[in-house]
Motif scaffolding. Structure first.
Motif, short mmCIF file in Angstrom:
data_model
loop_
_atom_site.label_atom_id
_atom_site.label_comp_id
_atom_site.label_asym_id
_atom_site.label_seq_id
_atom_site.Cartn_x
_atom_site.Cartn_y
_atom_site.Cartn_z
N ARG A 38 -44.15 20.63 2.83
CA ARG A 38 -43.94 20.28 1.12
C ARG A 38 -44.32 18.77 0.93
O ARG A 38 -44.11 17.51 0.99
N GLU A 39 -45.27 19.03 -0.33
CA GLU A 39 -45.53 17.78 -0.63
C GLU A 39 -44.79 17.56 -1.84
O GLU A 39 -43.85 18.13 -2.49
N LYS A 40 -44.63 15.63 -1.77
CA LYS A 40 -43.67 15.23 -3.20
C LYS A 40 -44.15 14.49 -4.28
O LYS A 40 -44.81 12.77 -3.78
N PRO A 41 -44.83 14.81 -4.99
CA PRO A 41 -46.27 14.45 -5.74
C PRO A 41 -45.26 13.34 -6.69
O PRO A 41 -44.02 13.30 -7.18
N PHE A 42 -46.26 12.33 -7.31
CA PHE A 42 -46.25 11.57 -8.43
C PHE A 42 -44.62 10.88 -8.43
O PHE A 42 -43.71 10.07 -9.23
N THR A 64 -49.91 9.64 -2.10
CA THR A 64 -48.47 10.60 -1.57
C THR A 64 -47.81 10.81 -1.13
O THR A 64 -48.35 10.22 -0.09
N VAL A 65 -46.78 11.91 -1.10
CA VAL A 65 -46.02 11.69 0.40
C VAL A 65 -45.93 13.34 0.58
O VAL A 65 -46.01 14.27 -0.16
N LEU A 66 -46.02 13.94 2.21
CA LEU A 66 -45.81 14.90 2.65
C LEU A 66 -44.13 15.28 2.79
O LEU A 66 -44.25 14.20 4.50
N GLU A 67 -43.80 15.95 3.41
CA GLU A 67 -42.64 16.06 4.00
C GLU A 67 -42.68 17.04 4.81
O GLU A 67 -43.18 18.31 4.02
#
Length: 233
Positions: free
Chosen positions: A43-47, A133-136
């Motif tokens: 899951r991306e955790k964008p912005f 950006t962050v990928l979970e």
């Protein structure tokens, strides 16, 4: 007759596989039907707001100023990540004089302003939100996936919950953070995001991979925004 050595770079036979330069971007992965069936959920955790902070960790005033703004004590050791899940704020040690701050979407401006108000002397704070950006990654097979992607030891003995490191990842790099037993985060640069996302999907396919909708983490309450705004004034 020429003696020039000629090579067929796109052979049609002999079992040699040819790949387009964009093969990673067009990767065809069989996805699991649901998160429950998947060994790895991406899951991306964008912005989210990303700030790089630099300063002297031996300076008591610097440490106190950071804690007043973020509500977290400045981590002083390799791999340490301070985190407040309820407010969505984390503070990670990156080097003896550098830390990565992550705050909920929309709070990066207030956080930077508050730090500039509270800190003095020799320090630097940079808003790098647009460049990362962050990928979970969650699920029971995430650690096995990571073992295919990074040379860093991700065994629980070497990588307990709460640790974070910057390491080689695939043929690039990423900040790897272990949030809990089956939840990890990757902080990745914008320029490598497409490549690393495709790599992860390909590497995770054998475990069953599911792509969850992107999650934009907003402040848990307007109080967090007000607190940072008050520090900025």
């Amino acid at each position: 007759m020429s003696d020039y050595a000629q090579m067929d770079l796109n052979p049609r036979g002999g079992g040699v596989k040819s790949e387009s330069p964009l093969v990673r971007a067009r990767i065809n992965v069989v996805l699991a039907a649901s998160a429950r069936e998947a060994g790895v959920v991406v899951r991306e955790k964008p912005f989210l707001g990303h700030l790089v902070l630099r300063g002297n960790a031996q300076d008591e005033g610097f440490r106190a100023g950071v804690e007043r703004v973020l509500g977290l004590a400045l981590p002083l050791a390799l791999g340490a990540v301070a985190r407040d899940e309820s407010r969505g704020v984390s503070l990670q040690w990156m080097s003896p004089d550098e830390w990565l701050i992550v705050v909920p979407a929309g709070l990066e401006f207030e956080a930077e302003a508050a730090l500039r108000r509270e800190l003095s002397g020799h320090y630097a704070v940079m808003n790098v939100t647009g460049g990362q950006t962050v990928l979970e990654l969650t699920g029971p097979r995430v650690r096995e996936l990571l073992m295919k992607c990074t040379p860093y030891d991700v065994h629980p003995r070497a990588f307990p919950v709460g640790k974070g490191v910057s390491s080689v990842f695939a043929k690039s790099s990423a900040v790897i953070r272990r949030v809990d037993e089956e939840r990890w985060e990757l902080v990745i640069r914008r320029s490598f995001a497409d490549y690393l996302y495709s790599w992860i999907l390909d590497a995770a396919e054998e475990f069953g991979v599911f792509v969850a909708p992107a999650e934009v983490a907003r402040p848990a309450s307007r109080g967090a925004e007000r607190e940072l705004a008050a520090e900025a004034r």
